[in-house]
Design a protein around this motif. Structure first.
Motif, short mmCIF file in Angstrom:
data_model
loop_
_atom_site.label_atom_id
_atom_site.label_comp_id
_atom_site.label_asym_id
_atom_site.label_seq_id
_atom_site.Cartn_x
_atom_site.Cartn_y
_atom_site.Cartn_z
N GLN A 21 0.84 -1.20 0.00
CA GLN A 21 0.00 0.00 0.00
C GLN A 21 0.88 1.25 0.00
OE1 GLN A 21 -2.09 -0.99 3.62
NE2 GLN A 21 -3.95 -1.58 2.50
N ASP A 22 1.94 1.22 0.81
CA ASP A 22 2.89 2.33 0.88
C ASP A 22 3.52 2.58 -0.49
OD1 ASP A 22 4.56 4.29 2.10
OD2 ASP A 22 6.10 2.79 2.51
N ALA A 23 3.89 1.51 -1.19
CA ALA A 23 4.52 1.63 -2.51
C ALA A 23 3.57 2.25 -3.53
CB ALA A 23 4.99 0.26 -2.99
N ARG A 24 2.26 2.09 -3.31
CA ARG A 24 1.27 2.69 -4.21
C ARG A 24 0.95 4.13 -3.84
NH1 ARG A 24 -3.57 -1.58 -4.79
NH2 ARG A 24 -4.63 0.41 -4.85
N GLY A 25 1.61 4.66 -2.81
CA GLY A 25 1.39 6.05 -2.41
C GLY A 25 0.33 6.23 -1.35
N GLU A 26 -0.24 5.14 -0.86
CA GLU A 26 -1.22 5.26 0.21
C GLU A 26 -0.51 5.67 1.49
OE1 GLU A 26 -4.02 1.98 0.52
OE2 GLU A 26 -3.67 1.47 -1.59
N THR A 27 -1.20 6.43 2.34
CA THR A 27 -0.59 6.90 3.59
C THR A 27 -1.35 6.44 4.82
OG1 THR A 27 -1.85 8.97 3.47
CG2 THR A 27 0.38 8.96 2.50
N GLU A 28 -2.50 5.83 4.63
CA GLU A 28 -3.33 5.37 5.74
C GLU A 28 -3.56 3.87 5.63
OE1 GLU A 28 -4.47 7.38 8.18
OE2 GLU A 28 -3.50 9.07 7.22
N GLY A 29 -3.50 3.18 6.75
CA GLY A 29 -3.89 1.79 6.75
C GLY A 29 -5.38 1.70 6.48
N ARG A 30 -5.79 0.68 5.76
CA ARG A 30 -7.20 0.57 5.38
C ARG A 30 -8.11 0.16 6.53
NH1 ARG A 30 -6.84 -2.11 -0.63
NH2 ARG A 30 -5.55 -0.45 -1.52
N LYS A 31 -7.55 -0.52 7.53
CA LYS A 31 -8.36 -0.90 8.68
C LYS A 31 -7.45 -1.07 9.89
CE LYS A 31 -8.33 -5.92 8.22
NZ LYS A 31 -9.12 -7.12 8.15
N ARG A 32 -8.05 -0.94 11.05
CA ARG A 32 -7.30 -1.22 12.27
C ARG A 32 -7.13 -2.72 12.40
NH1 ARG A 32 -8.00 2.51 17.02
NH2 ARG A 32 -8.52 0.63 18.15
N ARG A 33 -5.92 -3.11 12.71
CA ARG A 33 -5.66 -4.53 12.88
C ARG A 33 -4.78 -4.69 14.10
NH1 ARG A 33 -4.30 -7.88 9.44
NH2 ARG A 33 -5.02 -6.78 7.61
N PRO A 34 -4.86 -5.83 14.74
CA PRO A 34 -3.94 -6.08 15.84
C PRO A 34 -2.51 -6.04 15.32
CG PRO A 34 -5.66 -7.75 15.78
CD PRO A 34 -5.78 -6.94 14.52
N SER A 35 -1.66 -5.37 16.05
CA SER A 35 -0.25 -5.27 15.70
C SER A 35 0.57 -5.44 16.97
CB SER A 35 0.04 -3.92 15.04
OG SER A 35 -0.72 -3.78 13.85
N CYS A 36 1.74 -6.00 16.81
CA CYS A 36 2.60 -6.30 17.96
C CYS A 36 3.78 -5.33 18.00
CB CYS A 36 3.11 -7.72 17.83
SG CYS A 36 4.28 -8.21 19.11
N VAL A 37 4.01 -4.74 19.16
CA VAL A 37 5.18 -3.90 19.36
C VAL A 37 6.39 -4.83 19.41
CG1 VAL A 37 6.35 -2.28 20.90
CG2 VAL A 37 3.85 -2.18 20.66
N VAL A 38 7.37 -4.64 18.52
CA VAL A 38 8.52 -5.52 18.49
C VAL A 38 9.79 -4.82 18.95
CG1 VAL A 38 9.17 -5.17 16.07
CG2 VAL A 38 9.69 -7.33 17.16
N VAL A 39 9.89 -3.51 18.73
CA VAL A 39 11.05 -2.73 19.18
C VAL A 39 10.55 -1.40 19.68
CG1 VAL A 39 13.19 -1.56 18.47
CG2 VAL A 39 12.64 -3.80 17.51
#
Length: 139
Positions: A21-39
């Motif tokens: 999505q970033d490579a296509r120029g999008e700047t917003e995630g399409r939906k909230r999803r669970p994500s893990c803090v790794v660093v």
């Protein structure tokens, strides 16, 4: 915001921006999803630099690197346990907590155990060390 946020292994709801999505120029995630803090890295100005890994129910494609989440860890992180879930470790969003426009809810939904968090971190570092990590900057 939770007093102990951010910590490695915490799972938050985040508008994750996939690299494609970033490579296509999008700047917003399409939906909230669970994500893990790794660093979590704190700079000399006290700003928290976060690296967030997406969690998905879609089986990773061939060539992608992911860690399967055991059911006990899914429960611990308050994730749905009705189907398999993976932490994708070859792609990450980079964000800064204090200036983030995407981290609107800063309360973790749950936390992986230290042992499972270590497993995720080791898998992530292995990818990072090969220089094949896909990074979408959210700053």
């Amino acid at each position: 915001m939770a007093d102990d946020f951010p910590r490695v292994g915490q799972v938050i709801d985040y508008h994750y921006l996939w690299k494609w999505q970033d490579a296509r120029g999008e700047t917003e995630g399409r939906k909230r999803r669970p994500s893990c803090v790794v660093v979590v890295a704190i700079d000399r100005n006290g700003k928290h630099h976060l690296f967030l890994l997406p969690i998905t129910s879609k089986e990773p494609a061939a060539g992608r690197q992911a860690v399967l989440i055991p059911e006990t860890e899914a429960r611990r992180a308050k994730l749905d346990t009705r189907f398999p879930l993976w932490v994708i470790v070859d792609e990450v969003n980079y964000d800064i907590l204090e200036t983030s426009y995407t981290l609107d809810d800063r309360s973790p939904r749950g936390q992986f155990s230290p042992a499972f968090s270590d497993q995720i971190v080791l898998a992530f570092k292995a990818i990072r060390d090969t220089r094949t990590l896909r990074v979408s900057k959210r700053t």
